[in-house]
Design a protein around this motif. Structure first.
Motif, mmCIF file in Angstrom:
data_model
loop_
_atom_site.group_PDB
_atom_site.id
_atom_site.type_symbol
_atom_site.label_atom_id
_atom_site.label_comp_id
_atom_site.label_asym_id
_atom_site.label_seq_id
_atom_site.Cartn_x
_atom_site.Cartn_y
_atom_site.Cartn_z
ATOM 1 N N ASP A 73 -26.732 5.686 25.134
ATOM 2 C CA ASP A 73 -27.682 6.327 24.200
ATOM 3 C C ASP A 73 -28.766 6.822 25.100
ATOM 4 O OD1 ASP A 73 -25.685 5.889 22.470
ATOM 5 O OD2 ASP A 73 -26.804 4.375 21.415
ATOM 6 N N ALA A 74 -29.162 8.226 24.877
ATOM 7 C CA ALA A 74 -30.213 8.564 25.727
ATOM 8 C C ALA A 74 -31.476 7.814 25.134
ATOM 9 C CB ALA A 74 -30.260 9.941 25.494
ATOM 10 N N ALA A 75 -31.664 8.120 23.757
ATOM 11 C CA ALA A 75 -32.876 7.939 23.343
ATOM 12 C C ALA A 75 -32.472 6.333 22.505
ATOM 13 C CB ALA A 75 -33.262 8.509 22.012
ATOM 14 N N PHE A 76 -32.367 5.305 23.512
ATOM 15 C CA PHE A 76 -32.100 3.844 22.597
ATOM 16 C C PHE A 76 -33.202 3.261 22.121
ATOM 17 C CE2 PHE A 76 -31.468 -0.634 23.418
ATOM 18 C CZ PHE A 76 -30.318 -0.728 22.705
ATOM 19 N N ASP A 77 -32.936 2.736 20.985
ATOM 20 C CA ASP A 77 -34.045 1.896 20.195
ATOM 21 C C ASP A 77 -33.445 0.549 19.718
ATOM 22 O OD1 ASP A 77 -35.694 0.693 18.514
ATOM 23 O OD2 ASP A 77 -36.741 2.726 18.252
ATOM 24 N N LEU A 78 -33.667 -0.605 20.295
ATOM 25 C CA LEU A 78 -32.911 -1.648 20.241
ATOM 26 C C LEU A 78 -33.322 -2.153 18.416
ATOM 27 C CD1 LEU A 78 -30.994 -4.276 20.587
ATOM 28 C CD2 LEU A 78 -33.178 -5.260 21.618
ATOM 29 N N ASN A 79 -34.657 -1.891 18.096
ATOM 30 C CA ASN A 79 -34.619 -2.156 16.796
ATOM 31 C C ASN A 79 -34.124 -1.339 15.593
ATOM 32 O OD1 ASN A 79 -36.644 -4.396 17.573
ATOM 33 N ND2 ASN A 79 -38.417 -2.648 17.589
ATOM 34 N N ALA A 80 -34.207 -0.080 16.112
ATOM 35 C CA ALA A 80 -33.260 1.243 15.268
ATOM 36 C C ALA A 80 -31.732 0.653 15.205
ATOM 37 C CB ALA A 80 -33.344 2.355 15.901
ATOM 38 N N LEU A 81 -31.410 0.187 16.272
ATOM 39 C CA LEU A 81 -29.675 -0.267 16.425
ATOM 40 C C LEU A 81 -29.449 -1.361 15.435
ATOM 41 C CD1 LEU A 81 -27.016 0.057 17.581
ATOM 42 C CD2 LEU A 81 -27.612 -1.506 19.537
ATOM 43 N N VAL A 82 -30.615 -2.325 15.641
ATOM 44 C CA VAL A 82 -30.448 -3.614 14.844
ATOM 45 C C VAL A 82 -30.394 -3.022 13.326
ATOM 46 C CG1 VAL A 82 -31.513 -5.818 13.899
ATOM 47 C CG2 VAL A 82 -31.276 -5.118 16.420
ATOM 48 N N GLU A 83 -31.129 -2.415 12.849
ATOM 49 C CA GLU A 83 -31.338 -1.823 11.246
ATOM 50 C C GLU A 83 -30.135 -1.085 10.845
ATOM 51 O OE1 GLU A 83 -33.812 -2.932 8.932
ATOM 52 O OE2 GLU A 83 -34.244 -4.136 10.813
ATOM 53 N N ALA A 84 -29.582 -0.357 11.751
ATOM 54 C CA ALA A 84 -28.492 0.357 11.529
ATOM 55 C C ALA A 84 -26.903 -0.314 11.383
ATOM 56 C CB ALA A 84 -28.131 1.529 12.726
ATOM 57 N N ALA A 85 -27.068 -1.541 12.322
ATOM 58 C CA ALA A 85 -26.077 -2.558 12.235
ATOM 59 C C ALA A 85 -26.240 -3.348 10.981
ATOM 60 C CB ALA A 85 -26.044 -3.457 13.519
ATOM 61 N N LYS A 86 -27.350 -3.538 10.585
ATOM 62 C CA LYS A 86 -27.438 -4.358 9.278
ATOM 63 C C LYS A 86 -26.892 -3.851 7.762
ATOM 64 C CE LYS A 86 -31.143 -7.683 10.575
ATOM 65 N NZ LYS A 86 -32.809 -8.058 10.251
ATOM 66 N N LYS A 87 -27.262 -2.582 8.151
ATOM 67 C CA LYS A 87 -26.672 -1.757 6.983
ATOM 68 C C LYS A 87 -25.030 -1.564 6.958
ATOM 69 C CE LYS A 87 -30.552 1.460 6.586
ATOM 70 N NZ LYS A 87 -31.218 2.915 6.870
ATOM 71 N N GLU A 88 -24.590 -1.640 8.077
ATOM 72 C CA GLU A 88 -23.177 -1.849 8.022
ATOM 73 C C GLU A 88 -22.544 -3.133 7.600
ATOM 74 O OE1 GLU A 88 -22.518 1.384 11.679
ATOM 75 O OE2 GLU A 88 -22.069 -0.804 12.160
ATOM 76 N N GLY A 89 -23.178 -4.219 7.632
ATOM 77 C CA GLY A 89 -22.947 -5.303 7.006
ATOM 78 C C GLY A 89 -22.098 -6.366 7.694
ATOM 79 N N SER A 90 -21.219 -6.091 8.540
ATOM 80 C CA SER A 90 -20.202 -6.958 9.050
ATOM 81 C C SER A 90 -19.597 -6.594 10.570
ATOM 82 C CB SER A 90 -19.212 -7.390 8.202
ATOM 83 O OG SER A 90 -18.181 -6.205 7.834
ATOM 84 N N LEU A 91 -19.077 -7.636 11.178
ATOM 85 C CA LEU A 91 -18.460 -7.267 12.404
ATOM 86 C C LEU A 91 -17.300 -8.183 12.758
ATOM 87 C CD1 LEU A 91 -18.937 -6.013 15.357
ATOM 88 C CD2 LEU A 91 -20.402 -7.959 15.828
ATOM 89 N N LEU A 92 -16.344 -7.769 13.165
ATOM 90 C CA LEU A 92 -14.941 -8.609 13.719
ATOM 91 C C LEU A 92 -14.779 -8.276 15.248
ATOM 92 C CD1 LEU A 92 -12.538 -10.098 12.937
ATOM 93 C CD2 LEU A 92 -11.486 -8.210 12.298
ATOM 94 N N VAL A 93 -14.693 -9.086 15.971
ATOM 95 C CA VAL A 93 -14.463 -9.148 17.265
ATOM 96 C C VAL A 93 -13.486 -10.208 17.942
ATOM 97 C CG1 VAL A 93 -15.518 -9.676 19.683
ATOM 98 C CG2 VAL A 93 -17.111 -8.684 17.607
#
Length: 388
Positions: A43-63
């Motif tokens: 990501d050219a304009a990487f922002d970790l805080n923005a990524l965290v907020e976007a991930a929280k909106k998605e709600g879950s993760l399976l790995v």
């Protein structure tokens, strides 16, 4: 009825394998690996805080991961970010097959996966667009260029191990050719190579850049040069090892129990993941790597992190990739030994008997992993006809 198996020279198998079907369990031709991999995404304009907020909106993760350590990673990830992450232990071939089927059906549940089978990842899953590589921009300078595509999260090792209680003087096996002698017939415990891609890759990598070491080890043990009708010293060693009746299991936990359990009395050698040294503390086992074994005490292999191309939680998957590239995330995978793909993260422990990661191990060459996949049928057939 007892069947007698004929030991077939590898030259004959080379001809047969050219028209044999793949046993990788995945869809698509291995030849796809001959094409250059798609570029890793950064990501050219990487922002970790923005990524965290976007991930929280998605709600879950399976790995998915071949190691049960993923459950601890999931707990740490959820505790840090407040995002419900589920970590599932699954053998790499089954994970790849499930991700392939989900992708084809447009019904993706697995968001990201940890891959020990780099051949399938680079030869099939990435070229077919099933999995993609994303590199955290803020960590990119801490990751060697050759480890970015695919993204190496860590390296692990499989080693020859023994019971320090039954062999207090050290490992009873001093040379890798010892394991082909009658004295050790039925006393090596290992995962069935036909179900363990990293072991098959070890065999083919030995053929590509381990033959000289094997020849020297043979000379040191027997005082004469190796003579073989096989393709190389590697195939000769594999043939003799298979014919010496190793005990095959489906898990490293079974190997660890057979070798290092408190009640063990027979001297056995286990060919197992260093992750099982945790049993020394958790279960009172007494096991260690075969320090000083010629020419090596085992092999290392890379473990990659990939994101499902059609993930329904792409930001959470990216956040996971970022997390596993930090000490806070990877420490749960290398707690019993291993090397992070982040060059600033130092090894946490030296597994018992494995003090020199670089010098004691045979190292998998990532550039040869697609070739390993292409040769998997050959080495699988070779093992099958010689294990009797």
């Amino acid at each position: 009825m007892r069947r007698t198996k004929k030991i077939v020279p590898v030259a004959a198998l080379l001809a047969l394998a050219a028209c044999a079907p793949s046993t990788s369990g995945q869809a698509g031709p291995a030849e796809a690996g001959a094409k250059p991999l798609p570029s890793a995404s950064v990501d050219a304009a990487f922002d970790l805080n923005a990524l965290v907020e976007a991930a929280k909106k998605e709600g879950s993760l399976l790995v998915y991961d071949s190691s049960g350590d993923i459950e601890e990673v999931a707990k740490a990830f959820t505790a840090k970010y407040g995002i419900a992450m589920e970590g599932v232990k699954s053998d790499t071939p089954q994970t790849a097959e499930k991700m392939t089927r989900e992708h084809a059906a447009d019904n993706v549940t697995i968001d990201a996966a940890m891959y020990e089978d780099g051949g399938v990842l680079m030869g099939q899953l990435i070229p077919q667009g099933i999995v993609q590589t994303w590199v955290p921009a803020d960590l990119q300078d801490q990751i060697l260029p050759e480890d970015r595509n695919p993204l190496r999260a860590l390296s692990k090792a499989t080693v020859f191990a023994y019971n320090t209680k039954t062999s207090p003087g050290g490992c009873p096996v001093k040379n890798i050719w010892d394991l082909t002698e009658r004295e050790w017939s039925g006393k090596l415990v290992m995962q069935d190579p036909l179900g363990k891609p990293t072991v098959l890759s070890f065999f083919t990598q030995l053929d590509s850049h381990g033959t000289q070491a094997l020849e020297q080890a043979y000379q040191a043990k027997y005082g004469e040069a190796l003579k073989t009708e096989e393709k190389s010293a590697a195939y000769e060693w594999v043939k003799r090892l298979a014919a010496n009746k190793p005990v095959l299991t489906g898990s490293d936990e079974d190997i660890s129990g057979a070798v290092g359990a408190p009640g063990a009395t027979d001297k056995k050698i286990g060919f197992m993941s260093i992750s099982k040294f945790r049993n020394n503390e958790d279960k009172g086992y007494t096991q260690a790597a075969c320090e000083g074994m010629t020419p090596f005490a085992g092999y290392s292999y890379p473990k990659y992190v990939g994101i499902a191309a059609k993930s329904k939680h792409p930001n959470a998957a990216k956040l996971y990739a970022h997390f596993i590239m930090t000490e806070e995330g990877v420490k749960h995978e290398i707690g019993e030994g291993g090397v992070s793909g982040n060059s600033t993260v130092k090894p946490l422990v030296d597994p018992p008997g494995l003090k020199d990661w670089k010098g004691q191990l045979f190292h998998t060459d990532p550039q040869g992993l697609v070739g390993d996949l292409q040769n998997r049928q050959i080495v699988s057939d070779f093992w099958r006809v010689n294990h009797r």
